[in-house]
Design a protein around this motif. Sequence first.
Motif, PDB file in Angstrom:
ATOM      1  N   UNK A 114      17.698 -49.599  17.532  1.00  0.00           N
ATOM      2  CA  UNK A 114      17.335 -49.285  16.274  1.00  0.00           C
ATOM      3  C   UNK A 114      18.359 -50.328  15.224  1.00  0.00           C
ATOM      4  N   UNK A 115      17.517 -50.667  14.198  1.00  0.00           N
ATOM      5  CA  UNK A 115      18.115 -51.700  13.631  1.00  0.00           C
ATOM      6  C   UNK A 115      19.568 -50.886  12.842  1.00  0.00           C
ATOM      7  N   UNK A 116      19.485 -49.718  12.644  1.00  0.00           N
ATOM      8  CA  UNK A 116      20.538 -48.973  12.084  1.00  0.00           C
ATOM      9  C   UNK A 116      21.876 -48.828  12.935  1.00  0.00           C
ATOM     10  N   UNK A 117      21.370 -48.971  14.143  1.00  0.00           N
ATOM     11  CA  UNK A 117      22.619 -49.001  15.181  1.00  0.00           C
ATOM     12  C   UNK A 117      23.291 -50.487  15.254  1.00  0.00           C
ATOM     13  N   UNK A 118      22.606 -51.265  14.919  1.00  0.00           N
ATOM     14  CA  UNK A 118      22.781 -52.679  14.886  1.00  0.00           C
ATOM     15  C   UNK A 118      23.732 -52.836  13.629  1.00  0.00           C
ATOM     16  N   UNK A 119      23.307 -52.454  12.472  1.00  0.00           N
ATOM     17  CA  UNK A 119      24.007 -52.371  11.203  1.00  0.00           C
ATOM     18  C   UNK A 119      25.296 -51.808  11.380  1.00  0.00           C
ATOM     19  N   UNK A 120      25.392 -50.601  12.048  1.00  0.00           N
ATOM     20  CA  UNK A 120      26.635 -49.912  11.991  1.00  0.00           C
ATOM     21  C   UNK A 120      27.627 -50.577  13.220  1.00  0.00           C
ATOM     22  N   UNK A 121      27.193 -51.184  14.097  1.00  0.00           N
ATOM     23  CA  UNK A 121      28.133 -52.087  15.060  1.00  0.00           C
ATOM     24  C   UNK A 121      28.491 -53.243  14.526  1.00  0.00           C
ATOM     25  N   UNK A 122      27.579 -53.718  13.587  1.00  0.00           N
ATOM     26  CA  UNK A 122      28.135 -55.025  12.571  1.00  0.00           C
ATOM     27  C   UNK A 122      29.004 -54.908  11.647  1.00  0.00           C
ATOM     28  N   UNK A 123      29.464 -53.520  11.333  1.00  0.00           N
ATOM     29  CA  UNK A 123      30.329 -53.220  10.476  1.00  0.00           C
ATOM     30  C   UNK A 123      29.744 -52.759   8.931  1.00  0.00           C
ATOM     31  N   UNK A 124      28.492 -52.369   9.223  1.00  0.00           N
ATOM     32  CA  UNK A 124      27.744 -51.980   7.709  1.00  0.00           C
ATOM     33  C   UNK A 124      27.236 -50.591   7.896  1.00  0.00           C
TER      34      UNK A 124
END
Length: 233
Positions: A195-205
């Motif tokens: 999910x994009x939300x998981x990627x956002x969190x991993x990227x620091x957002x």
Amino acid sequence: MSRRAKATRKPKPACTSCGRGDAVLYFPLQRQRYYSSEDEPWDVRWVHFYGEELRDYLVRLGFHQSAVWSIRQREAWEAAHLELLEEAETHQLLRPVRLSMLTYALFSAFVQQAVPVSGVKSAGTDRRILDLLPDMQREACAPFMLEDWASRAGVSRHYFCKLFRQAMGFSPMDFVTRCRLQAAKQWLLEHPTLPVGRIAESAGYPSASYFNKRFSAHEGVTPTEYRRLFGKA
């Protein structure tokens, strides 16, 4: 990698006498600015290299000491570039071994054939900044603490920002943002079901909406659209 004829406004190049066989070398995430004349447009070839060890290797060889280089045997380099370009356009990433081999051959040809153009210095050679860039890139997705990075460089926050902008052409936070988005782009394609939300969190957002806003501002498309456009069919 790409090749494109480019004609823009009046020239403001790093070298006012650049011609065929000359190269402008930018270190990772430096702002790229070069212009040609409307009367004499350039046929521009450029290649982007990625890899944590590449910057240190180029610095050891002294490539940070000049922004403009001349390739002594340009025909051989152009042939190597064309072979790499054709491989990438024809097979994309389906033949990674050959793609890696051609990429290494092109890079080796540049290192062996490039000589600095006298009188042109690199825009950002402060060692305190260059030495920190690999760590900043590796830790980009962690919370950004300006005081910590200034302390590592042994300078004040204000002077660190000044040195960084002189070296890179933008602020430390801009650098971190570019690193985060570069990591996010890679994860979007390597993990198509994540999910994009998981990627956002991993990227620091922590906020997916803010991640989407920053991503769209830099890339011109949303993360979902980027994945659809560039993901494997």
